[in-house]
Design an enzyme around this catalytic site. Structure first.
Site, PDB file in Angstrom:
ATOM      1  N   ASP A   2     -39.020 -24.640  28.106  1.00 15.61           N
ATOM      2  CA  ASP A   2     -39.900 -23.725  27.391  1.00 15.61           C
ATOM      3  C   ASP A   2     -41.241 -23.634  28.134  1.00 15.61           C
ATOM      4  OD1 ASP A   2     -40.341 -22.304  24.570  1.00 15.61           O
ATOM      5  OD2 ASP A   2     -42.055 -23.661  24.807  1.00 15.61           O
ATOM      6  N   HIS A  25     -32.185 -22.417  21.767  1.00 18.97           N
ATOM      7  CA  HIS A  25     -33.371 -22.630  22.607  1.00 18.97           C
ATOM      8  C   HIS A  25     -33.611 -24.095  22.958  1.00 18.97           C
ATOM      9  CE1 HIS A  25     -37.245 -21.621  24.298  1.00 18.97           C
ATOM     10  NE2 HIS A  25     -37.836 -22.529  23.539  1.00 18.97           N
TER      11      HIS A  25
END
Length: 314
Positions: free
Chosen positions: A108, A290
């Site tokens: 991320d 994610h």
């Protein structure tokens, strides 16, 4: 699941004018450093499954809570979180351990920092591993303007910048609910709506998807943000346009060996032209959302270790 009591104890290390809370495994594996960089809104604890496996493979595993997170320093100045400072922290961390180079792994926002470290400090990077976030091409207009024009003014990154302090207060007030809702396995067609996603998640009473971690694991994140609040970490987003300017004259092509790991259920889009900017990249996709290294820890760790072995044999 993972018992937080088994996570390594941290050391406070002075680097780049601040202090970083750093967790280590495999300290006896001198000469083979690998630095793991968390994303937003996370913690070094997000790498709990990878750390022992990488140490067992012979790496000195170095995992900082980056500035603004955990017990690391939390500068008040927004510009203290620009990309020069964030990458400077990592380079200074290498200096602390007397390492010239290291393998850098990022998820991320941590992936963005790792990609940028390879551009701003290419001589200090051996290899790059990025999870979820591909290399972000620097376009003709600053990133927040681009996001606003493409995704609208209610997108959370735009909101963070255009209405400073508003989201911070909402997330602080609804911290536990936000983290509980956010850390979920993304199911097909069940991902939260974009736009005001983060504020919506903070207020939602009916979480979508299977929990990513146990209550005990989640308590590590919850306690950390209870102490720090969210403003410091959101300030990373408030430097996106500043970063766009800082990278203006930097060579955008990364020549290091790189591994890009995507989650097929992730809301973050895959890059259509990644190899144009990272010509030595290998790409792997996992059936995950994610939070790759936490959702599919065994598979993610295996992909990283296999790639590190293969690239070491070349």
């Amino acid at each position: 699941m993972f018992d937080p009591a088994d996570f390594p104890k941290p050391t406070m290390i002075s680097v780049n004018g601040i202090e970083l809370e750093v967790f280590e495994c495999g300290q006896n594996n001198v000469g083979r450093p690998i630095v793991l960089c968390h994303g937003w809104p996370e913690h070094a604890f997000s790498w709990r499954f990878q750390m022992p496996a990488l140490a067992a493979a012979g790496y000195h595993v170095i995992v900082p809570n980056q500035r603004g997170y955990g017990n690391s320093s939390r500068p008040k100045d927004v510009t203290a979180y620009d990309i020069e400072q964030l990458t400077g922290d990592l380079v200074a961390l290498l200096d602390h351990f007397a390492y010239e180079t290291a393998v850098f792994v990022g998820h991320d926002w941590g992936a963005n920092v790792v990609w940028s470290t390879a551009m701003l400090h290419p001589d200090r990077v051996e290899k790059v591993v990025a999870l979820s976030l591909p290399y972000q091409q620097r376009g003709e207009i600053p990133w927040i303007d681009f996001i606003e024009g493409f995704l609208g003014s209610d997108h959370y990154m735009v909101h963070f910048n255009r209405r400073p302090g508003v989201a911070d207060a909402i997330l602080d007030e609804n911290r536990h609910q936000f983290l509980t809702n956010l850390f979920r396995k993304n199911e097909p067609n069940m991902a939260p709506e974009p736009g005001m996603m983060m504020i919506n998640l903070a207020r939602a009473k009916d979480p979508v998807g299977e929990p990513l971690m146990s209550d005990l694991e989640l308590s590590v994140f919850d306690s950390a943000f209870e102490a720090s609040g969210f403003t410091n970490s959101i300030n990373w987003y408030r430097n996106l346009d500043r970063n766009w300017h800082l990278l203006e004259k930097v060579n955008p092509v990364i020549q290091h060996p790189a591994l890009m790991i995507y989650g097929d259920r992730d809301l973050v889009p895959k890059s259509p032209n990644l190899s144009d900017f990272v010509p030595k990249v290998d790409v792997v996709c996992l059936d995950a959302g994610h939070w790759l290294q936490q959702e599919m820890p065994v598979e993610t760790t295996g992909v990283i270790l296999n790639w590190l072995r293969q690239t070491s044999e070349v």
